[in-house]
Design a protein around this motif. Sequence first.
Motif, PDB file in Angstrom:
ATOM      1  N   UNK A 121       1.064  12.304   4.436  1.00 28.67           N
ATOM      2  CA  UNK A 121       1.853  11.406   4.733  1.00 28.67           C
ATOM      3  C   UNK A 121       2.403  10.603   3.413  1.00 28.67           C
ATOM      4  N   UNK A 122       1.312  10.291   2.227  1.00 26.28           N
ATOM      5  CA  UNK A 122       1.296   9.606   0.954  1.00 26.28           C
ATOM      6  C   UNK A 122       2.027  10.496  -0.096  1.00 26.28           C
ATOM      7  N   UNK A 123       1.599  12.061   0.296  1.00 26.12           N
ATOM      8  CA  UNK A 123       2.719  12.834  -0.480  1.00 26.12           C
ATOM      9  C   UNK A 123       3.702  13.008   0.095  1.00 26.12           C
ATOM     10  N   UNK A 124       4.237  12.492   0.976  1.00 27.23           N
ATOM     11  CA  UNK A 124       5.552  12.608   0.775  1.00 27.23           C
ATOM     12  C   UNK A 124       5.981  13.217   1.798  1.00 27.23           C
ATOM     13  N   UNK A 125       5.417  13.569   2.838  1.00 25.77           N
ATOM     14  CA  UNK A 125       5.205  14.680   3.738  1.00 25.77           C
ATOM     15  C   UNK A 125       4.874  14.264   5.403  1.00 25.77           C
ATOM     16  N   UNK A 127       9.505  -0.845  -0.858  1.00 24.78           N
ATOM     17  CA  UNK A 127      10.261  -0.281  -0.658  1.00 24.78           C
ATOM     18  C   UNK A 127       9.271   1.356  -0.690  1.00 24.78           C
ATOM     19  N   UNK A 128       8.257   0.929  -0.999  1.00 27.42           N
ATOM     20  CA  UNK A 128       7.678   2.674  -1.157  1.00 27.42           C
ATOM     21  C   UNK A 128       6.082   2.906  -0.234  1.00 27.42           C
ATOM     22  N   UNK A 129       6.035   2.160   0.770  1.00 28.15           N
ATOM     23  CA  UNK A 129       5.311   2.131   1.514  1.00 28.15           C
ATOM     24  C   UNK A 129       5.223   2.986   1.953  1.00 28.15           C
ATOM     25  N   UNK A 151       0.144  -0.674   0.102  1.00 22.40           N
ATOM     26  CA  UNK A 151      -0.128  -0.149  -0.273  1.00 22.40           C
ATOM     27  C   UNK A 151       0.558   1.102  -0.499  1.00 22.40           C
ATOM     28  N   UNK A 152       0.110   2.233  -0.267  1.00 24.33           N
ATOM     29  CA  UNK A 152       0.514   3.821  -0.341  1.00 24.33           C
ATOM     30  C   UNK A 152       0.902   4.302   1.220  1.00 24.33           C
ATOM     31  N   UNK A 153       0.422   3.628   1.963  1.00 24.70           N
ATOM     32  CA  UNK A 153       0.228   4.154   3.289  1.00 24.70           C
ATOM     33  C   UNK A 153      -0.079   3.445   4.293  1.00 24.70           C
ATOM     34  N   UNK A 154       0.674   3.196   5.243  1.00 30.89           N
ATOM     35  CA  UNK A 154       0.290   1.961   6.353  1.00 30.89           C
ATOM     36  C   UNK A 154       0.294   2.578   7.597  1.00 30.89           C
ATOM     37  N   UNK A 155      -1.817   2.729   8.062  1.00 28.61           N
ATOM     38  CA  UNK A 155      -2.095   3.255   9.370  1.00 28.61           C
ATOM     39  C   UNK A 155      -1.239   2.255  10.582  1.00 28.61           C
ATOM     40  N   UNK A 156      -0.648   2.523  11.025  1.00 24.22           N
ATOM     41  CA  UNK A 156      -0.204   1.537  12.077  1.00 24.22           C
ATOM     42  C   UNK A 156      -0.383   1.757  14.023  1.00 24.22           C
TER      43      UNK A 156
END
Lengths: 218, 335
Positions: free
Chosen positions: A122-126, A78-80, A49-54
Motif C-alpha cells: 500500500x505504501x508503494x501506491x498499490x 494528503x500523502x497518507x 504516516x505513510x500508511x494507516x492500518x484501520x
Amino acid sequence: MSEAITVVVVDDHSIFRSGLRADLDERVLVVGEAGDVDSAVTAVAEHRPQVVLLDVHLPGGQGGGGAEVISRASPRAPGTRFLALSVSDSAEDVVGVIRAGARGYITKGSSGAEVSRAVATVAGGDAVFSPRLAGFVLDAFGAAAGEQAQTDEELDRLSAREREVMRLIARGYSYKEVAAELFISIKTVETHVSAVLRKLQLSSRHELTAWALERRLL
Amino acid sequence: MSSIPAAPHRVPLLRPRECVVGGVSVGLARHLGWRVSTVRWLFAATSLLAGAGILFYAWLWSTVPVEEPVTDARAPAPPIRHRIPLRWVGVTACLVAAVVLLFVWEDTGGVASGLMFTLAVLLAAVGVLGPWAIRLWHELMAERTKRVREEERAEMAAHLHDSVLQTLALIQNRAGASSEVARIARAQERELREWLYAGVGTADSDLASDLKDYAAALELDYAVRFDVVAVGQSTERSSGELAAAAREAMLNAARHAGGDVSVYIEGSTSAVDVFIRDRGPGFDAAQVPEHRLGVRESIIGRMRRAGGSGTVGRGAGGAGTEVHLHFDGGRRDEQ
C-alpha cells in the motif's frame, strides 16, 4: 527498503494494537495509535504516516467507523494511504471503507508478516486485494455472469484482463504468481489491481452502492 | 264420526347445523313437510310486502333452536357451518336496510331515519373491511415483534463482535497460522459467526456452503487453513459428483500439504469451475503408483464419468498443487 514505513494503527482494542505492533516486522515503524474515530483523525493529522492500518468498526465520531476516519482525515494528511483491517471475512463489510478511499483490506487473522507485506504494498501506491475481496469484485461487477467492459474508461464492468487477474487472486495467487501465470510483469498486475480498486471506488453499479449503503454489522 | 286421523308425525322445528344462511328455510320445510324451495319462494315473495318475509325469517332465526349434534356428548360440538358466511349476510342485511331507510328518509325527511341510514351504511362498511383491518393489524404487530427481535440480535452481535471475535482473531495471529491453538480459535470463531449471523446467508444446500462446511471440518482435524471464495450463482447441488470430487481434493490438500489452501468456486451461466490450490510439497500425477487410486479415481475419473473434467497440476510458479474441476452447465443432469 532502507527506511521504515511509518504507520498509525487504529483499532479500538488495545490488546489487538499491541499484539499487532509486536508482530509487524522491521520494515514497519508504528508512530502512533488510536482507539476511536476522533482520536484517529487527530493522530493521522499529527503524524502524517505513510500508511494507516484501520479497523472497519470503530466507536466515536458520527458512528461511521473506519470510513468516517478516511473521509475526515485524508484532506488533512494528503500523502497518507489507508489499509482496512477487519475481523470480518465478508467483503461486503469492507466495501464502505474501500469506497471511502482505503487502498485495500486484509483480515485480522493475517499474520504479522502478511500485514507487513500488505503495508509495504500500500505504501508503494498499490492496492491490496485478498482472495475474498477479489471474489466479491467478480460478483459485484457481474464478471462471473460474463459481463465485460468494452473500453478501459468504463467503470461499471471489468475488462477481460482485469477479470483474469481477479480470478487468479481469488484462487489464492500472489501478485508474483499472477504475473507468471499471465506472462506479464508484476507492475502490470499491480496496475490492473489498482484499476479495479478505482472502479470499485467510483462505480455507480447498483449492487455496490446498495451494499455500501445497507452495510451490515459484519 | 270417524276417528280423527292421527296427526302426522311432525319433525320438531329445529335449524340444521349445516345451512346456507340461517337454516330457517330447511328447518321449517322439514317441520311442515314441504319442499325447501317452496318455503324459500314464500319467504322471497312475502319479503316484497314491506319486508314481512325478512322480518319473519329473522324472528324464526332468533327463536328456533339449533338441532343437537349427532356426535357423542364427550366430543366438543362441531361449529355450525354457514355456506354463506354470516358476515356477508350481515352486510347484505345492512345494505338492504340502508336502501329502505333511504326511501323512508326521502319520504319523511326525519332525522331518525337519516341517522339509521348512516348507521346501516357504517355497519356494512365494518362488515366488509373489518376482517381485513384485523389481519393487517396482526401482520403489523408480527412485523414489529420480528424487528425488535432482530434489533436485539444485532445488538448482541455487535457486542460479541467487539469482544469475543476480536480476541479470537488475536489468538489466531499470535499463535501462528497452523498451530493447534489457532485452529481451535478459528473453529470457534467460525461457529460463533455462524450462530450470530444465521439466517442472513442463503439456504445451505448449495455447493459453496457445503464446501465451506467441509473446510471448517477439515480445519479441525488437520493443520490447514482454508480460504473458500465463491463467485456467481452456483446451481450445483452439494450431492453432485462435482462436490464429491472437490471434497476429495480438499481432503488431499489438508492431508498432504497443509498450511494455506485456497478454494475458489465460480458458477457462471454456462459452467461451474472449482479450483483447489495448496502450497505443499507438490504432486506429480505421473509419478503416483498405479495402486494409489485417490487422485486418479476419485477426482479425475469421477469427473470424467460425470461428464466434466478434472485436472491436477502444479500451482503457479511450480509451487504446490492445483486441482481444477470443470463442469459444463448443459450436462449437469447426472444419472
